[in-house]
Structures are given as structure tokens and as C-alpha cells.
Design an enzyme around this catalytic site. Structure first.
Site, PDB file in Angstrom:
ATOM      1  N   ASP A  39      32.709   6.668  69.634  1.00 11.47           N
ATOM      2  CA  ASP A  39      31.899   6.433  68.450  1.00 11.47           C
ATOM      3  C   ASP A  39      32.748   5.870  67.320  1.00 11.47           C
ATOM      4  O   ASP A  39      33.687   5.114  67.557  1.00 11.47           O
ATOM      5  CB  ASP A  39      31.202   7.742  68.037  1.00 11.47           C
ATOM      6  CG  ASP A  39      29.843   7.485  67.433  1.00 11.47           C
ATOM      7  OD1 ASP A  39      29.777   7.344  66.194  1.00 11.47           O
ATOM      8  OD2 ASP A  39      28.858   7.391  68.176  1.00 11.47           O
ATOM      9  N   HIS A  74      29.424   8.790  61.316  1.00  9.99           N
ATOM     10  CA  HIS A  74      28.600   8.865  62.527  1.00  9.99           C
ATOM     11  C   HIS A  74      29.254   9.729  63.603  1.00  9.99           C
ATOM     12  O   HIS A  74      28.619  10.623  64.185  1.00  9.99           O
ATOM     13  CB  HIS A  74      28.367   7.440  63.035  1.00  9.99           C
ATOM     14  CG  HIS A  74      27.252   7.276  64.014  1.00  9.99           C
ATOM     15  ND1 HIS A  74      27.476   7.150  65.364  1.00  9.99           N
ATOM     16  CD2 HIS A  74      25.914   7.186  63.857  1.00  9.99           C
ATOM     17  CE1 HIS A  74      26.313   6.989  65.993  1.00  9.99           C
ATOM     18  NE2 HIS A  74      25.352   7.008  65.093  1.00  9.99           N
ATOM     19  N   SER A 106      20.903   8.390  68.398  1.00  9.46           N
ATOM     20  CA  SER A 106      22.328   8.708  68.328  1.00  9.46           C
ATOM     21  C   SER A 106      22.569  10.200  68.328  1.00  9.46           C
ATOM     22  O   SER A 106      23.591  10.673  68.848  1.00  9.46           O
ATOM     23  CB  SER A 106      22.936   8.133  67.043  1.00  9.46           C
ATOM     24  OG  SER A 106      23.305   6.796  67.192  1.00  9.46           O
TER      25      SER A 106
END
Length: 523
Positions: free
Chosen positions: A208, A275, A472
């Protein structure tokens, strides 16, 4: 939070139903394409050598992916260059990396040839020469370098959460982002000591945007790597391979999620800053007895390069193979969580395989459980690598890819989530609260503020937590369920102990864990 596992339904696609794959218009912001030297393939204008008309995809026009063994073969790469030279192109062939994985190779125009450099057009020249000048098996292994996007943004585009594309019920911030700082009053979920129930912690690899500081992970700042034997570790070999991949565009230097703010004059907090940290926090909440192996493949704007994702997966595969050969359980990777993907230009064309499919298949053959986000385009068009869930299982291999769609907090399917028979798991992915880097504070100010009071600052994340939406975040929740199932089946059957890392046991354990998930969560 809810989780639903569906036994895979391999077979025909339902035209007009949830498996129907309509055209999806890619609206990649121009500044993202410029920053990453990218291009969107226009099916109406793109040539196609002896095949069906391509579909839209995003790619790097100055790069081709070429297998390393082809680069090492003077005759093979010489024949490829001869065909490209005749079309006015050439390759800047790098030194061999010593492996068989695909490497990004810069494409340039020959001196004196004044034309646009386009890897798609160059690829068509190679395909036209297949079975004539070039070997067909060689040509099918040369491909585009896709731009791979974070699977977080809502309403039609898989990128830039700070845009007006975030609308309706999923829009919370004045900036247009669904990501909002929150405060919670809970301690980090407790981790049990190693003992009779599990002899080692299952490892979930998260490819990621990297990591940032947070007290839940004992990372105070960015001055030192994560603590040894902590919840989060990093894979230096993967970060080195990604740096070695760098061709004609920004390279990821290490595992830290940076820069925090965008490169624009407004200096917004970048669209995918935090994220990876958010995903790690979901796993810590739902599977505190697991460990996270964090690998940075994604820029903070939500863009990754296909070759970097492949390189990271290759390093995981090598690590798993080394753990097996040398009986080193501490090097094992049990689960891979991928909250990213792309729309392929020709997924139905069996003549041309993707390198991503090959390395994902290799991991599943090794018994690694691979979970991937289905994407947020609200469409049935397949989003890769999640759509590899369509592929049949191989004899003697572990389970195939588990593709994950997003549920709302009330267990209904989120309106933004992609859907189809290729989606084999659903988990809560809207209104999710998790960890966020504590050093992130952007320039946006509260709508109301004076010397005494203030409104909510949408850019100040020093609380260390946020709420966010997207497939996600459904994906790591499902990955956590799988990690917990690995602990459960190992505790129930000493023959499936996590200390055992031989091929046969790893594959059996993976299947037993998936069956456990079906027992607990099947719909």
C-alpha cells in the site's frame, strides 16, 4: 463489522446482470497523468494487431514490461529491438536483475524520428511480428506497464479522494473527501502471548502507501524503523527492488508514507496519505494476534506502477520459498492484502497474459491467501487483481484469489462497490474508523474559527484516527478474518501448526482456514 464469504462460482458471465462488463470511462486527473507520465488508452483510436478492440486502461507510454530472462538473452532482446527499430523505437535495456520477473524498460524514439512515443503502439508492432519475425511465446510476455490505483475513492474514479467525485451520502468533509479526522477513547487491542494456541503469529502483507507514526504501533515519529518484534515490520528487499525498478518517473524511496501533502500550490493533504496506516489499524482491531508486513508500492496520491506491485509480490514469494526451504517459520507470509487495482485493456484475450496474474498465481500455489479489493466504480467490469478470483484452482495449490466488495455499516452493499460473480467476499467498507498518522496536519482550516472556538478542522489528524470509505478497507477486514481462521485451525489440529512451513502443510492450512471462514461467515 460484518463479513460475508461466498464460495466461488466459476462459470459463464451473466450478460446484463452483475457480471456484465460495460464500458467504464476513465477520468484520470491530468495532473496525475503528468506526474506519473501516464496516458489513458482510447479504444476508439487505438490500433489493435490481429485482435479485438481494446478497452480503456491507464498506462505508462514510455515503458514496456519485459521479462528479465528475455533481457538476459541477447538473441531474444536483439530480435525485439530490431522490430521496434523498424517502427522508429528502441529500448534502453537495463542490466539484468538476475530473476525471471518482468522489469520496466524505457522506450524511446530513435534519433531523427520525430513521433510520439507510445508503448501501446510499440506493443502492436511486436504482436504483428509474432509467429513471423518473433516467437509468439516471447511476444505474449511483453506487456504494458499499467497504472494501478488505490481502491478507495467513491463514485466512478479509483483515485483522488480530494476531488468533487466524492458525492452524496459518502461525502463528509468540506474539502470533498470522505476521509475525516475523529477521536476515539479505546486502548490498542490486546495481543495474546505466544503459547499453546499459536506458536507464531500469522503474517499479513499489506502492499500500500506505506506507514506513518502512531502509538498503536509503537512508532513515535519517522526517525527510526518500526521496533523489532512489533506489530508492523517492513521488507527491505521489496523496497530495494522497487527502487531498482525506477524508470522515467518518481521512485518510492522507502516504506514511509510521504509526502504528506500534495505537490500543488494549495498543498492539500495528499489523497491517499494515511491509506496504509489506516489499513494496518483495521487488521490490528480485527486480528490483534497477527502481524503486518508493510510494503510501500503506492504513491501518496493513490497511484502505483504495475512493475512495483509485481516486484513486491515477487519478493514475498521468494521469502515464502526461503522459509520453506530453510525451515524458517519466522520468514513466512500467510496472507496478502491488496487494496489496489486496475482495469485491464484485454482481460478476455488469452493470448496475452499479465505478469501480475503469474506472480499472484505463484503465491496461491505456495499456499499464500491473497485478498484483493473489488474496486469502487459501481460496475460489473472486472478490476484486477481482484478479478483473478475467476480463475480455477490448480491441483495441489492453495485457494485462489479472494475478491472483496464493501458493505455499509447496516450490512447492505455499498453503492460504490463493484459487483459480480467474481466478487467472492463482502466486508464492512463504509464508515470505517481506524488509525491515521499522527503527524498529518494540512492547510485547510475550519469553516468557523476565532480566538475562543473552532469548527472541525478537516485536515488535522493529530488525534490519530479517521473515518473513511472504500473497498480498500473491506479488504483488510476480510484478511484479518482469514488470519484469525489460521490461528483457529492451527489450534484445533496440531498437524496444521503455524510452526510448520512445508509446502503440503501450508496449502492444507490455507484451505482449512478458508473453510473455517465459510463456516463462520458464509452467505
Amino acid at each position: 463489522m460484518a463479513i460475508q464469504f461466498i464460495r466461488r462460482r466459476l462459470g459463464a458471465r451473466q450478460v446484463g446482470g452483475p457480471d456484465y462488463e460495460p464500458a467504464v470511462k476513465l477520468r484520470v486527473p491530468a495532473e496525475l497523468l503528468d506526474r506519473h507520465e501516464g496516458r489513458v488508452l482510447d479504444p476508439r483510436r487505438a490500433e489493435a494487431a490481429g485482435g479485438a478492440r481494446p478497452r480503456t486502461t491507464a498506462y505508462r507510454p514510455r515503458v514496456l514490461l519485459v521479462p528479465d530472462d528475455v533481457l538476459c538473452d541477447p538473441a531474444a532482446i536483439g530480435a525485439v529491438r530490431a522490430v521496434l527499430n523498424a517502427a522508429g523505437y528502441d529500448l534502453e535495456v537495463p542490466r539484468s536483475g538476475g530473476g525471471a520477473s518482468a522489469r520496466p524498460v524505457a522506450l524511446r524514439a530513435l534519433t531523427g524520428r520525430d513521433h510520439d512515443v507510445d508503448s501501446w503502439a510499440a506493443l502492436q508492432r511486436l504482436r504483428a511480428a509474432a509467429d513471423d519475425v518473433l516467437d509468439w511465446d516471447l511476444v505474449r510476455r511483453i506487456s504494458l506497464e499499467h497504472l494501478v490505483f488505490s481502491a478507495v475513492t467513491i463514485n466512478g474514479t479509483p483515485w483522488d479522494t480530494n476531488s468533487d467525485q466524492v458525492t452524496g451520502s459518502y461525502r463528509r468533509s468540506p474539502s470533498g473527501s470522505s476521509r475525516v479526522p475523529v477521536a476515539i477513547a479505546v486502548e490498542p487491542p490486546r495481543r495474546d502471548e505466544l503459547g499453546d494456541r499459536f506458536t507464531r503469529r500469522p503474517v499479513v502483507a499489506v502492499l500500500d502507501s506505506g506507514i506513518g507514526p502512531h502509538p498503536w504501533f509503537d512508532i513515535a515519529d519517522r526517525s527510526a524503523p518500526p521496533p523489532a518484534d512489533g506489530f508492523i515490520s517492513v521488507l527491505d528487499e521489496a523496497q530495494r527492488a522497487i527502487r531498482d525498478n525506477a524508470v522515467a518517473a518518481p521512485s518510492l524511496l522507502d516504506y514511509w508514507d510521504s509526502p504528506v501533502v500534495s505537490e500543488s500550490l494549495i498543498r492539500d493533504v495528499d489523497s491517499n496519505t494515511g491509506h496504509g496506516t489506516f489499513i494496518a489499524g483495521i487488521i490490528r482491531q480485527a486480528a490483534p494476534n497477527a502481524d503486518v508486513l508493510a510494503i510501500r508500492v503506492m504513491h501518496s496520491d493513490g497511484v502505483a506502477y504495475g512493475s512495483d506491485v509485481i516486484a513486491a509480490l515477487e519478493e514475498i514469494s521468494r521469502r515464502v520459498d526461503r522459509a520453506r526451504r530453510e525451515d524458517r517459520p519466522g520468514d513466512m507470509v500467510d496472507v496478502v492484502s491488496l487494496s489496489l487495482g486496475y482495469l485491464d485493456e484485454s482481460p478476455a484475450d488469452s493470448r496475452y497474459t499479465t505478469h501480475l496474474a503469474e506472480v499472484v498465481r505463484r503465491l496461491t500455489e505456495q499456499g499464500v491467501l491473497v485478498l484483493a479489493a473489488s474496486g469502487n466504480n459501481s460496475t460489473g467490469r472486472r478490476f484486477y487483481p481482484a478479478a483473478f478470483a475467476d480463475l480455477p484452482d490448480l491441483p495441489g495449490a492453495g485457494p485462489g484469489v479472494i475478491s472483496v466488495g464493501a458493505l455499509n455499516p447496516n450490512d447492505t452493499k455499498a453503492s460504490f462497490s463493484n459487483d459480480g460473480a467474481w466478487v467472492t467476499c463482502w466486508a464492512t467498507g463504509a464508515g470505517v474508523v481506524s488509525t491515521f498518522p499522527t503527524d498529518v496536519s494540512g492547510p485547510r482550516q475550519p469553516e468557523l474559527a476565532d480566538e475562543h472556538r473552532s469548527g472541525l478542522d478537516p485536515d488535522d489528524f493529530r488525534s490519530g484516527f479517521a473515518v473513511w470509505d472504500g473497498t480498500s478497507f473491506a479488504t483488510p477486514l476480510a484478511a484479518a478474518a482469514v488470519a484469525n481462521a489460521l490461528i483457529d485451525v492451527a489450534a484445533a489440529d496440531t498437524g496444521l501448526s503455524l510452526a510448520a512451513v512445508d509446502q503440503e502443510t501450508v496449502v492444507k492450512r490455507a484451505w482449512a482456514a478458508l473453510e473455517r471462514c465459510y463456516e463462520q461467515y458464509e452467505v
